[in-house]
Design an enzyme around this catalytic site. Structure first.
Site, PDB file in Angstrom:
ATOM      1  N   CYS A   1       1.089  -1.220   0.279  1.00 42.20           N
ATOM      2  CA  CYS A   1       0.129   0.266  -0.191  1.00 42.20           C
ATOM      3  C   CYS A   1       0.733   1.264  -0.024  1.00 42.20           C
ATOM      4  O   CYS A   1       0.547   2.575  -0.594  1.00 42.20           O
ATOM      5  CB  CYS A   1      -0.779   0.198   1.203  1.00 42.20           C
ATOM      6  SG  CYS A   1      -2.209  -1.259   1.148  1.00 42.20           S
TER       7      CYS A   1
ATOM      8  N   ASN B   1       1.411 -16.633  -3.526  1.00 46.07           N
ATOM      9  CA  ASN B   1       1.562 -17.437  -2.408  1.00 46.07           C
ATOM     10  C   ASN B   1       0.352 -16.978  -1.555  1.00 46.07           C
ATOM     11  O   ASN B   1      -0.127 -15.371  -1.365  1.00 46.07           O
ATOM     12  CB  ASN B   1       2.378 -17.101  -1.559  1.00 46.07           C
ATOM     13  CG  ASN B   1       3.750 -18.060  -2.193  1.00 46.07           C
ATOM     14  OD1 ASN B   1       3.216 -18.587  -3.438  1.00 46.07           O
ATOM     15  ND2 ASN B   1       4.885 -17.115  -2.401  1.00 46.07           N
TER      16      ASN B   1
ATOM     17  N   HIS C   1      -0.012 -10.236  -4.159  1.00 44.86           N
ATOM     18  CA  HIS C   1       0.476 -10.163  -5.543  1.00 44.86           C
ATOM     19  C   HIS C   1       0.943 -11.375  -5.889  1.00 44.86           C
ATOM     20  O   HIS C   1       0.852 -12.780  -5.890  1.00 44.86           O
ATOM     21  CB  HIS C   1       2.184  -9.390  -4.753  1.00 44.86           C
ATOM     22  CG  HIS C   1       2.539 -10.072  -3.447  1.00 44.86           C
ATOM     23  ND1 HIS C   1       2.240 -10.404  -2.660  1.00 44.86           N
ATOM     24  CD2 HIS C   1       3.661 -11.153  -4.174  1.00 44.86           C
ATOM     25  CE1 HIS C   1       2.241 -11.436  -2.366  1.00 44.86           C
ATOM     26  NE2 HIS C   1       3.607 -11.816  -2.891  1.00 44.86           N
TER      27      HIS C   1
HETATM   28  P1  5GP Z   1       5.306 -13.254  -0.955  1.00 39.11           P
HETATM   29  O1  5GP Z   1       6.196 -14.723  -0.181  1.00 39.11           O
HETATM   30  O2  5GP Z   1       4.954 -12.886   0.340  1.00 39.11           O
HETATM   31  O3  5GP Z   1       4.733 -14.203  -1.906  1.00 39.11           O
HETATM   32  O4  5GP Z   1       6.789 -12.812  -2.004  1.00 39.11           O
HETATM   33  C1  5GP Z   1       6.954 -11.238  -1.221  1.00 39.11           C
HETATM   34  C2  5GP Z   1       7.936 -11.170  -1.547  1.00 39.11           C
HETATM   35  O5  5GP Z   1       8.059  -9.354  -1.601  1.00 39.11           O
HETATM   36  C3  5GP Z   1       9.560 -10.972  -1.472  1.00 39.11           C
HETATM   37  O6  5GP Z   1       9.583 -12.130  -3.159  1.00 39.11           O
HETATM   38  C4  5GP Z   1       9.619 -10.437  -1.069  1.00 39.11           C
HETATM   39  O7  5GP Z   1      11.299 -10.018  -1.731  1.00 39.11           O
HETATM   40  C5  5GP Z   1       8.902  -8.728  -2.132  1.00 39.11           C
HETATM   41  N1  5GP Z   1       9.478  -8.028  -1.167  1.00 39.11           N
HETATM   42  C6  5GP Z   1       9.263  -7.963   0.078  1.00 39.11           C
HETATM   43  N2  5GP Z   1       9.627  -6.111   0.626  1.00 39.11           N
HETATM   44  C7  5GP Z   1       9.375  -5.988  -0.433  1.00 39.11           C
HETATM   45  C8  5GP Z   1       9.708  -3.902  -0.991  1.00 39.11           C
HETATM   46  O8  5GP Z   1      10.091  -3.924  -0.122  1.00 39.11           O
HETATM   47  N3  5GP Z   1       9.574  -4.060  -2.691  1.00 39.11           N
HETATM   48  C9  5GP Z   1       9.849  -4.757  -3.549  1.00 39.11           C
HETATM   49  N4  5GP Z   1      10.568  -4.162  -4.423  1.00 39.11           N
HETATM   50  N5  5GP Z   1       9.947  -5.834  -3.436  1.00 39.11           N
HETATM   51  C10 5GP Z   1       9.369  -6.525  -1.806  1.00 39.11           C
HETATM   52 ZN    ZN Z   2      -2.225  -3.034   1.291  1.00 40.60          ZN
END
Ligand code: 5GP
Ligand code: ZN
Length: 103
Positions: free
Chosen positions: A7, A83, A96
């Site tokens: 967000c 995920n 995402h």
């Molecule tokens: P999840 O495990 O929730 O599916 O993936 C979260 C993803 O968000 C991870 O691959 C992580 O590296 C990425 N991520 C976390 N914080 C940030 C951020 O501040 N900026 C960006 N560009 N990616 C992020």
């Molecule tokens: Zn959010």
């Protein structure tokens, strides 16, 4: 939503490397890439995961953005992943779509 990193990126509170954007969706490079190309396709509005989205038009826009951004970058071979929930590996609780490619 307060204290949600995606967000904050959507609101411009935290800078990020924007790759692409539509009315309701933005795309950034993952901060810790797990492949040569690793992008995240994110709705600007907060949904914790796919189970919270009933808006079929938004779901269509998200997948359409996956197609548009991969085409723009010239990726023909890539993996798409969502995920949903902690036990499924979700770490950021704002929906995402991961796009991963080693092409
Ligand atoms: P999840 O495990 O929730 O599916 O993936 C979260 C993803 O968000 C991870 O691959 C992580 O590296 C990425 N991520 C976390 N914080 C940030 C951020 O501040 N900026 C960006 N560009 N990616 C992020
Ligand atoms: Zn959010």
């Amino acid at each position: 939503m307060e204290d949600c990193i995606f967000c904050k990126i959507a609101n411009g509170e935290i800078p990020s490397s924007y790759v692409y954007e539509t009315e309701n969706v933005y795309v950034i490079n993952d901060i810790a890439p797990k492949a040569k190309h690793h992008m995240l396709v994110i709705p600007k509005k907060h949904y914790k995961d796919l189970t919270e989205v009933d808006n079929v038009a938004l779901l269509a826009e998200l997948m359409s953005v996956v197609k548009e951004v991969t085409k723009k970058i010239g990726l023909k071979e890539y993996r798409v992943m969502i995920n949903n929930g902690k036990s499924a590996g979700q770490e950021v609780f704002h929906l995402h779509i991961h796009i991963l490619a080693n092409q």
